[in-house]
Design a protein around this motif. Sequence first.
Motif, PDB file in Angstrom:
ATOM      1  N   UNK A  58      17.819  -1.289   1.215  1.00 31.86           N
ATOM      2  CA  UNK A  58      17.477  -1.462   2.626  1.00 31.86           C
ATOM      3  C   UNK A  58      16.662  -0.274   3.135  1.00 31.86           C
ATOM      4  N   UNK A  59      17.050   0.916   2.712  1.00 29.54           N
ATOM      5  CA  UNK A  59      16.308   2.112   3.101  1.00 29.54           C
ATOM      6  C   UNK A  59      14.888   2.071   2.526  1.00 29.54           C
ATOM      7  N   UNK A  60      14.760   1.645   1.283  1.00 26.79           N
ATOM      8  CA  UNK A  60      13.435   1.561   0.671  1.00 26.79           C
ATOM      9  C   UNK A  60      12.545   0.552   1.407  1.00 26.79           C
ATOM     10  N   UNK A  61      13.108  -0.601   1.753  1.00 27.79           N
ATOM     11  CA  UNK A  61      12.327  -1.606   2.499  1.00 27.79           C
ATOM     12  C   UNK A  61      11.851  -1.040   3.828  1.00 27.79           C
ATOM     13  N   UNK A  62      12.694  -0.241   4.458  1.00 27.41           N
ATOM     14  CA  UNK A  62      12.319   0.374   5.725  1.00 27.41           C
ATOM     15  C   UNK A  62      11.117   1.296   5.558  1.00 27.41           C
ATOM     16  N   UNK A  63      11.157   2.141   4.533  1.00 28.76           N
ATOM     17  CA  UNK A  63      10.054   3.064   4.288  1.00 28.76           C
ATOM     18  C   UNK A  63       8.765   2.317   3.959  1.00 28.76           C
ATOM     19  N   UNK A  64       8.879   1.280   3.149  1.00 30.89           N
ATOM     20  CA  UNK A  64       7.702   0.489   2.785  1.00 30.89           C
ATOM     21  C   UNK A  64       7.133  -0.211   4.018  1.00 30.89           C
ATOM     22  N   UNK A 111       7.225   0.818   6.961  1.00 26.56           N
ATOM     23  CA  UNK A 111       6.573   1.835   7.794  1.00 26.56           C
ATOM     24  C   UNK A 111       5.298   2.376   7.158  1.00 26.56           C
ATOM     25  N   UNK A 112       4.917   1.837   6.001  1.00 30.91           N
ATOM     26  CA  UNK A 112       3.642   2.203   5.383  1.00 30.91           C
ATOM     27  C   UNK A 112       3.707   3.316   4.368  1.00 30.91           C
ATOM     28  N   UNK A 113       4.895   3.577   3.805  1.00 31.39           N
ATOM     29  CA  UNK A 113       5.016   4.677   2.847  1.00 31.39           C
ATOM     30  C   UNK A 113       4.111   4.489   1.643  1.00 31.39           C
ATOM     31  N   UNK A 114       3.995   3.254   1.156  1.00 35.48           N
ATOM     32  CA  UNK A 114       3.181   3.007  -0.037  1.00 35.48           C
ATOM     33  C   UNK A 114       1.703   3.257   0.239  1.00 35.48           C
ATOM     34  N   UNK A 115       1.281   3.071   1.484  1.00 38.24           N
ATOM     35  CA  UNK A 115      -0.122   3.306   1.835  1.00 38.24           C
ATOM     36  C   UNK A 115      -0.371   4.778   2.185  1.00 38.24           C
ATOM     37  N   UNK A 116       0.600   5.421   2.787  1.00 37.13           N
ATOM     38  CA  UNK A 116       0.432   6.808   3.221  1.00 37.13           C
ATOM     39  C   UNK A 116       0.562   7.809   2.077  1.00 37.13           C
ATOM     40  N   UNK A 117       1.406   7.474   1.087  1.00 36.29           N
ATOM     41  CA  UNK A 117       1.715   8.431   0.029  1.00 36.29           C
ATOM     42  C   UNK A 117       1.228   7.893  -1.306  1.00 36.29           C
ATOM     43  N   UNK A 118       0.279   8.570  -1.950  1.00 35.89           N
ATOM     44  CA  UNK A 118      -0.176   8.133  -3.261  1.00 35.89           C
ATOM     45  C   UNK A 118       0.992   8.093  -4.253  1.00 35.89           C
ATOM     46  N   UNK A 119       1.112   6.973  -4.959  1.00 39.46           N
ATOM     47  CA  UNK A 119       2.184   6.794  -5.935  1.00 39.46           C
ATOM     48  C   UNK A 119       3.552   7.057  -5.313  1.00 39.46           C
ATOM     49  N   UNK A 120       3.826   6.369  -4.228  1.00 40.23           N
ATOM     50  CA  UNK A 120       5.081   6.543  -3.488  1.00 40.23           C
ATOM     51  C   UNK A 120       6.298   6.401  -4.394  1.00 40.23           C
ATOM     52  N   UNK A 121       6.265   5.456  -5.315  1.00 41.39           N
ATOM     53  CA  UNK A 121       7.424   5.201  -6.173  1.00 41.39           C
ATOM     54  C   UNK A 121       7.810   6.448  -6.959  1.00 41.39           C
TER      55      UNK A 121
END
Length: 242
Positions: free
Chosen positions: A207-213, A215-225
């Motif tokens: 649930x926390x991961x879905x929240x970050x995604x 909010x655009x974490x995958x777009x804001x941070x290169x290689x977020x995973x």
Amino acid sequence: MMMQEQIREEAGGAMLFDASLASGVDNDWFDPGYWRARDALEVQGGGRGGVAMIDTPAGACVLRHYHRGGLVARFNRDRYLWTGAAHTRSFAEFRLLAHIAALELPAPQPVAARLRRHGLFYTGDLITRRIDGAHTLAQCLADGRLDADLARETGALVARFHREGIWHADLNAHNVLVTSEALYLIDFDRGALRTPAEAWRLANLARLRRSLVKLGAAERIPDFQAANWGPLVYGYERTMGA
């Protein structure tokens, strides 16, 4: 100081409070207008109805009225079915926060809770101590401050609660507070004590991961995973195994 839980029953409802902090609590404490008239109110958005920052005799606090979400909120804004005082949202969250405080885990300290009866329904309010100088994890992401170190600390924070069987019903980036000294979890509405089990713990993290995604974490941070989520899981697993 040890909590001194007291209940004050009155016509139409009841108040639950920590007498060591708020022995003089009354219905005025739950009225934003009372604090506004004393220039002791700051309203902030967030959540379903926002919160009020109030300056009380117990110190700086947060006042929250319980609001419904989803489609039901269109015709029922803030009333819940009455099944007894112990099962009300406000009393249940107060007592869960008191348990968390006894474990010395980082979360808001409960000050007072109120329920008001309306026939077969009730409304609820909660006052907690304010955590000063804090930003949400969502704000840190937006400001470019969510790095690997903060991610690891976030994972460790969640693990500390999970080790004690504390389930957060809405674990998201808005409910993680970051200060210069520590991280906190907030908003334990509908939270509960659960028997330790991998399934609900992993679901909470997801649930926390879905929240970050979202909010655009995958777009804001290169290689977020690898750069952020991996360190968060590492911090979580290391703390769970400690």
